[in-house]
Structures are given as structure tokens and as C-alpha cells.
Design an enzyme around this catalytic site. Structure first.
Site, PDB file in Angstrom:
ATOM      1  N   CYS A 136      29.853  45.861  35.153  1.00  0.00           N
ATOM      2  CA  CYS A 136      29.927  45.213  33.840  1.00  0.00           C
ATOM      3  C   CYS A 136      28.642  45.441  33.064  1.00  0.00           C
ATOM      4  O   CYS A 136      28.658  45.571  31.852  1.00  0.00           O
ATOM      5  CB  CYS A 136      30.213  43.730  34.013  1.00  0.00           C
ATOM      6  N   GLU A 167      33.167  35.601  33.379  1.00  0.00           N
ATOM      7  CA  GLU A 167      32.225  36.731  33.385  1.00  0.00           C
ATOM      8  C   GLU A 167      33.077  37.978  33.186  1.00  0.00           C
ATOM      9  O   GLU A 167      33.732  38.450  34.119  1.00  0.00           O
ATOM     10  CB  GLU A 167      31.498  36.819  34.738  1.00  0.00           C
TER      11      GLU A 167
HETATM   12  P1  NAP Z   1      40.748  42.594  36.549  1.00  0.00           P
HETATM   13  O1  NAP Z   1      41.871  43.515  36.606  1.00  0.00           O
HETATM   14  O2  NAP Z   1      40.686  41.600  35.456  1.00  0.00           O
HETATM   15  O3  NAP Z   1      40.732  41.821  37.953  1.00  0.00           O
HETATM   16  C1  NAP Z   1      39.801  40.805  38.256  1.00  0.00           C
HETATM   17  C2  NAP Z   1      40.495  39.749  39.071  1.00  0.00           C
HETATM   18  O4  NAP Z   1      41.427  39.079  38.265  1.00  0.00           O
HETATM   19  C3  NAP Z   1      41.272  40.307  40.256  1.00  0.00           C
HETATM   20  O5  NAP Z   1      41.211  39.388  41.316  1.00  0.00           O
HETATM   21  C4  NAP Z   1      42.680  40.389  39.706  1.00  0.00           C
HETATM   22  O6  NAP Z   1      43.674  40.355  40.689  1.00  0.00           O
HETATM   23  C5  NAP Z   1      42.726  39.153  38.841  1.00  0.00           C
HETATM   24  N1  NAP Z   1      43.685  39.202  37.736  1.00  0.00           N
HETATM   25  C6  NAP Z   1      44.026  40.280  36.982  1.00  0.00           C
HETATM   26  N2  NAP Z   1      44.903  39.916  36.025  1.00  0.00           N
HETATM   27  C7  NAP Z   1      45.108  38.574  36.175  1.00  0.00           C
HETATM   28  C8  NAP Z   1      45.909  37.610  35.500  1.00  0.00           C
HETATM   29  N3  NAP Z   1      46.662  37.940  34.458  1.00  0.00           N
HETATM   30  N4  NAP Z   1      45.889  36.346  35.942  1.00  0.00           N
HETATM   31  C9  NAP Z   1      45.127  35.991  36.982  1.00  0.00           C
HETATM   32  N5  NAP Z   1      44.349  36.846  37.673  1.00  0.00           N
HETATM   33  C10 NAP Z   1      44.331  38.129  37.266  1.00  0.00           C
HETATM   34  O7  NAP Z   1      39.364  43.327  36.514  1.00  0.00           O
HETATM   35  P2  NAP Z   1      38.864  44.457  37.516  1.00  0.00           P
HETATM   36  O8  NAP Z   1      39.489  45.738  37.118  1.00  0.00           O
HETATM   37  O9  NAP Z   1      39.046  43.990  38.902  1.00  0.00           O
HETATM   38  O10 NAP Z   1      37.277  44.440  37.207  1.00  0.00           O
HETATM   39  C11 NAP Z   1      36.747  45.162  36.180  1.00  0.00           C
HETATM   40  C12 NAP Z   1      36.392  44.268  35.018  1.00  0.00           C
HETATM   41  O11 NAP Z   1      35.570  43.195  35.444  1.00  0.00           O
HETATM   42  C13 NAP Z   1      35.566  45.017  34.004  1.00  0.00           C
HETATM   43  O12 NAP Z   1      35.950  44.677  32.714  1.00  0.00           O
HETATM   44  C14 NAP Z   1      34.158  44.518  34.283  1.00  0.00           C
HETATM   45  O13 NAP Z   1      33.271  44.678  33.238  1.00  0.00           O
HETATM   46  C15 NAP Z   1      34.411  43.112  34.651  1.00  0.00           C
HETATM   47  N6  NAP Z   1      33.279  42.561  35.411  1.00  0.00           N
HETATM   48  C16 NAP Z   1      32.489  41.633  34.813  1.00  0.00           C
HETATM   49  C17 NAP Z   1      31.381  41.121  35.475  1.00  0.00           C
HETATM   50  C18 NAP Z   1      30.495  40.103  34.826  1.00  0.00           C
HETATM   51  O14 NAP Z   1      29.720  39.469  35.525  1.00  0.00           O
HETATM   52  N7  NAP Z   1      30.561  39.892  33.532  1.00  0.00           N
HETATM   53  C19 NAP Z   1      31.093  41.549  36.764  1.00  0.00           C
HETATM   54  C20 NAP Z   1      31.924  42.509  37.340  1.00  0.00           C
HETATM   55  C21 NAP Z   1      33.030  42.994  36.649  1.00  0.00           C
HETATM   56  P3  NAP Z   1      44.476  41.696  41.122  1.00  0.00           P
HETATM   57  O15 NAP Z   1      43.483  42.633  41.661  1.00  0.00           O
HETATM   58  O16 NAP Z   1      45.438  41.188  42.121  1.00  0.00           O
HETATM   59  O17 NAP Z   1      45.119  42.175  39.865  1.00  0.00           O
END
Ligand code: NAP
Length: 452
Positions: A260, A226
Site C-alpha cells: 500500500c 487501512e
Molecule cells: P482485498 O481484495 O480488499 O482483500 C482484503 C481482505 O478483504 C481479504 O481478506 C478479502 O477476502 C476481504 N474482502 C474482499 N472483499 C470483501 C468484501 N466485499 N467484504 C468483506 N471482505 C472482503 O485486497 P487485497 O487484494 O487482498 O489487498 C490489496 C489492497 O490492500 C491494496 O489496495 C492495498 O493497497 C491495500 N493495503 C492497504 C494497507 C494499508 O495499511 N493501508 C496495507 C496493505 C494492503 P478474500 O481474500 O477472501 O477476498
């Protein structure tokens, strides 16, 4: 791991991380717990989720304050988020059994049927923007189906991560059926490849999704992603403009724009773009920016300092490329990670406000000449999560909805998730579905039994 209050730019708490060995030990214990949990019946699990729903409601104030303190969501939205988690628990408590009941199929066999069985340990990698909702919408269907879970939450919401683990225990779930891993993202791959982990779900950014899904693919493990979105909010010339403006403000500013499925690109017919923009400016000017813990506040801070920098770069670069700054476009003069609600007019192809996901209080207005142009611009995006269409003609609205390349479209309504409807995206917004019966079937073995 650190909790930093984004409204005050102040450290709240620090939490120790799990070492690689500790994390692997937790996965092992969860796998063990899964051996007996999968043998429990729906009636038993139903009662657990009903208790969890009660607990969420009775502890709503404390949990909401924790969330607001760690990531800056305004308190009213935090309370609503806890309530929605309780509803999701109740929804799957009530419907999981009928969603997963055996399907008898008439074939050449004496008896043939399809049964739905849990996969085992599901790893959930979760984001900070809806620190409770994202977790519950994955956990309620997965555990009602008989799976067990380990969760790696975003590093900036460790308090929420531990509180959720605690809620499962307090609700009476057996030990280790739901565990939180306090690990940074570089340690996630080792958990994905751990042979005890059956499948993975990630909600977050594209790069995180790509990295986790690649690791899962190498091990031939199922993944649900997602990811981001850049939802279109299409305003046609026959729209009810007052209503469209009112919903546009919520659709963009809910969670300070860090959703999102927030409306991000306002694709407006040129016949009404002036009126729509003026209405939006009036509505936005009246909003109260402030401390999210104060009930009167309507716009709080962003969750982290780097998100403010990102937002400012997207606004500035778009203005340099010719977008009109209608309002905002700067940080207010106060402590904390704030950015003023900003409206950009005349947004065009080539600008960050047109192409990139904007994760904050930015309205990008893209004027178009016709319905066909609106559809073309809406689909001119690498994302395909949600969107909405505004028109007084609902037959026209449905026709446009069918032409949009997204996982959901709302006609004359606020795009939102609902446990009764499937949720998820196409293109770079990910794959797989959460919620409804589609979500619960992502993490089960759909098994055919043929009896001759
Ligand atoms: P993010 O930086 O990708 O982090 C999400 C999760 O992934 C966190 O637990 C993060 O851990 C982990 N993570 C980051 N890089 C990783 C890697 N290389 N390998 C494994 N795990 C990793 O995203 P965010 O800034 O928290 O959230 C914002 C994004 O999420 C936006 O793009 C938003 O649109 C999307 N989102 C999508 C939905 C949906 O349902 N489609 C819902 C909500 C949010 P750390 O915090 O420790 O880095």
C-alpha cells in the site's frame, strides 16, 4: 481454500472452510474467552507477547518459507517480516501499560479521570500482501489492551492464517483469545453484524473497505480502514539523485510492488528527469528476477494471476495514451505469475498509471516544472496514504511535506511503517490509525469517571 505457489503456478494445499454455524460458534467462544481475558493485567499479557516474540524468532525460517510459498514474497523479505512482527510484539509488551494508564484531569470534581478499557471481540479482515505483519500490527496493540480477536485472512494465504492462530496458542494465550475464521468474503458481513463483535478493522482494497464499513456503520460499530495508496515519490531539482534512485528501486519493488505504501508515482522535476530515469533504468536492468525462495532473487512473482493481468492492462492502456515504455511492459518467458519491472516515462493525467493504484513492479514517471507543480500533482489523487520528498534542503523538504495530503511523508527516506509512529491514511486510503499510542487507542473505550 487453496494455497497456490505463485512462482510455480502449482497447488500447494487445500483447506476446509468454516460453515456459517462454525464461524458463529468461534465468535461465541472468543467472546466468552474475552470475559476473563479483559480482567488480566498488563504484566500477564506482557509475558504472553514476549513469548510470542521468542516463538516468532525461533520459528522464523519455517514461517518465512510458508509465506514465500503462498504469496511469492522473496525469502529475505519474508524473514524480515517475521522479525518485524516480533519487534512489534515486544514494543507493545513494553509500552501498552504506559500508553493506557489512567489520566487524572483537574476539573470541578473531587477526582476526575480518563480510563482506557477494552471493547471485546475485534474482527480483523486482513490482506495477503504482508500476511504476518498486517495481522501482528493489529493484534499486538488490540490484545495488549485486553481485547480478543477473530481474524478473516485473505483466501490465498490460508496456511499463514492457520499458522498465526497456532502461534498464539503455542505462546500460551488462553484458548479462543485469537481465532482464525476460514471464511470467504461473502460471509464477512454476518460476522460484522454478529452482536458479539464489538468493532472491526480492515486492511485491503476500497471496495472491501466500503462494504465492511457500511455493514459496521449500520450496526453503529467502530471501524478502522487501512486501504490502498498511490504514494508520490517527489524528486526536486536539488535532490541527491544517486541516493534517490537507489531508494526508489526499493520503495517501488519491495514485495514486488504489492505494498500500500510502495512509491507509485515518481514526480520528478524536469531539470533532472532524464538523469533520474537513466539511473533507474540502469538499476532495474541489473535486478535478478527469479524464484523467490532462492536467496539471490531480487524480484519474484506477483501473488496471483489476475494481478499480472491488471498490471499489464494498466501499462498497455497508459502506453496507448502516450506514455513512453522505457523498459519491461511484458511477462517474462517463464512459469508463474511474473511481470518484468517496468518503467513508464511521460505519464500524464488521464492515464491509469497516473490515477489508479498500481500493485506491481511499475515505475510511473511524471515530469513536473516546479515544486508547486509537484505538490499539485502529488495531491491530485483519490488516495492519501504516504509519500516521500527528495531534496538536499531539509527545510524545503519539511515545507513540502506539510503541504501533502497524506497520513505520512518521509523526507529523504524510504516510506515505511514503524511501531513507534502512527500509520494510516486520509481520503480513499481509509481512516483511523494503527501503531504507536494512536493505534492502541482505536479499540478501547475512552471512559470518563467523575467523582463528586
Ligand atoms: P482485498 O481484495 O480488499 O482483500 C482484503 C481482505 O478483504 C481479504 O481478506 C478479502 O477476502 C476481504 N474482502 C474482499 N472483499 C470483501 C468484501 N466485499 N467484504 C468483506 N471482505 C472482503 O485486497 P487485497 O487484494 O487482498 O489487498 C490489496 C489492497 O490492500 C491494496 O489496495 C492495498 O493497497 C491495500 N493495503 C492497504 C494497507 C494499508 O495499511 N493501508 C496495507 C496493505 C494492503 P478474500 O481474500 O477472501 O477476498
Amino acid at each position: 481454500m487453496k494455497s497456490i505457489n505463485p512462482a510455480l503456478n502449482m497447488l500447494i494445499s487445500e483447506y476446509p472452510e468454516h460453515s456459517a454455524e462454525e464461524a458463529a460458534g468461534i465468535v461465541e467462544k472468543t467472546w466468552q474467552a474475552g470475559l476473563s481475558f479483559k480482567e488480566t493485567g498488563f504484566a500477564y499479557r506482557r509475558e504472553l507477547f514476549r513469548s510470542l516474540a521468542l516463538l516468532l524468532r525461533s520459528d522464523k525460517n519455517r514461517l518465512a518459507r510458508l509465506m514465500t510459498g503462498e504469496m511469492g514474497k522473496i525469502i529475505r523479505e519474508s524473514e524480515a517480516e517475521i522479525e518485524k512482527c516480533a519487534l512489534c510484539c515486544e514494543y507493545y509488551a513494553e509500552h501498552a501499560e504506559s500508553m493506557l494508564c489512567d489520566e487524572i484531569v483537574a476539573t470541578d470534581a473531587r477526582r476526575s479521570l480518563v480510563v482506557f478499557q477494552p471493547l471485546g471481540v475485534i474482527l480483523a479482515v486482513m490482506p495477503w500482501n504482508f500476511p504476518f505483519w498486517q495481522v501482528f500490527r493489529f493484534a499486538a496493540p488490540s490484545l495488549m489492551a485486553g481485547n480478543v480477536a477473530v481474524m478473516k485472512h485473505a483466501s490465498n494465504v490460508p496456511g499463514c492464517a492457520l499458522a498465526i492462530e497456532d502461534l498464539f496458542l503455542k505462546a500460551g494465550f488462553p484458548n479462543d483469545v485469537f481465532r482464525t475464521l476460514m471464511i470467504p468474503s461473502p460471509m464477512v458481513e454476518a460476522i460484522v453484524v454478529n452482536p458479539r463483535v464489538a468493532a472491526v478493522t480492515l486492511t485491503g482494497s476500497g471496495p472491501a473497505g466500503s462494504s465492511v464499513a457500511s455493514a459496521a456503520a449500520k450496526q453503529i460499530k467502530k471501524a478502522v480502514l487501512e486501504l490502498g495508496g498511490s504514494d508520490a515519490f517527489i524528486v526536486l531539482e536539488d535532490a541527491d539523485l544517486d541516493r534517490a534512485v537507489k531508494v526508489a528501486v526499493t520503495a517501488r519493488l519491495l514485495n514486488q510492488g504489492q505494498s500500500c505504501i510502495a512509491a507509485k508515482r515518481f514526480i520528478v522535476h524536469e531539470a533532472v528527469v532524464e538523469e533520474f530515469t537513466a539511473g533507474l533504468l540502469r538499476a532495474v536492468s541489473e535486478l535478478q528476477v527469479g524464484d523467490p525462495i532462492e536467496p539471490a532473487t531480487q524480484v519474484g512473482p506477483l501473488a496471483r494471476a489476475d494481478l499480472v493481468d491488471d498490471m499489464h492492462r494498466q501499462v498497455q492502456t497508459s502506453v496507448e495514451a502516450g506514455a513512453t515504455l522505457v523498459c519491461g511492459g511484458r511477462r517474462p518467458d517463464r512459469t508463474g505469475f511474473y511481470y518484468l519491472p517496468t518503467i513508464l516515462g511521460d505519464v500524464k493525467k488521464g492515464m491509469p498509471a497516473y490515477h489508479e493504484e498500481t500493485f506491481g513492479p511499475l515505475f510511473s514517471i511524471i515530469p513536473v516544472k516546479s515544486e508547486a507543480d509537484a505538490i499539485a500533482v502529488a495531491n491530485d489523487s483519490e488516495f492519501g496514504l504516504g509519500g516521500s520528498v527528495w531534496t538536499r534542503d531539509i527545510v524545503r523538504g519539511e515545507k513540502v511535506a506539510r503541504k501533502l495530503e497524506t497520513g505520512a511523508v518521509f523526507v529523504n527516506g524510504l516510506m515505511k511503517s514503524d511501531p513507534r509512529l502512527p500509520f494510516g491514511g486520509i481520503k480513499k486510503s481509509g481512516y483511523g490509525r494503527e501503531l504507536a499510542s494512536y493505534g492502541i487507542k482505536e479499540f478501547v473505550n475512552i471512559k470518563t469517571i467523575w467523582i463528586g
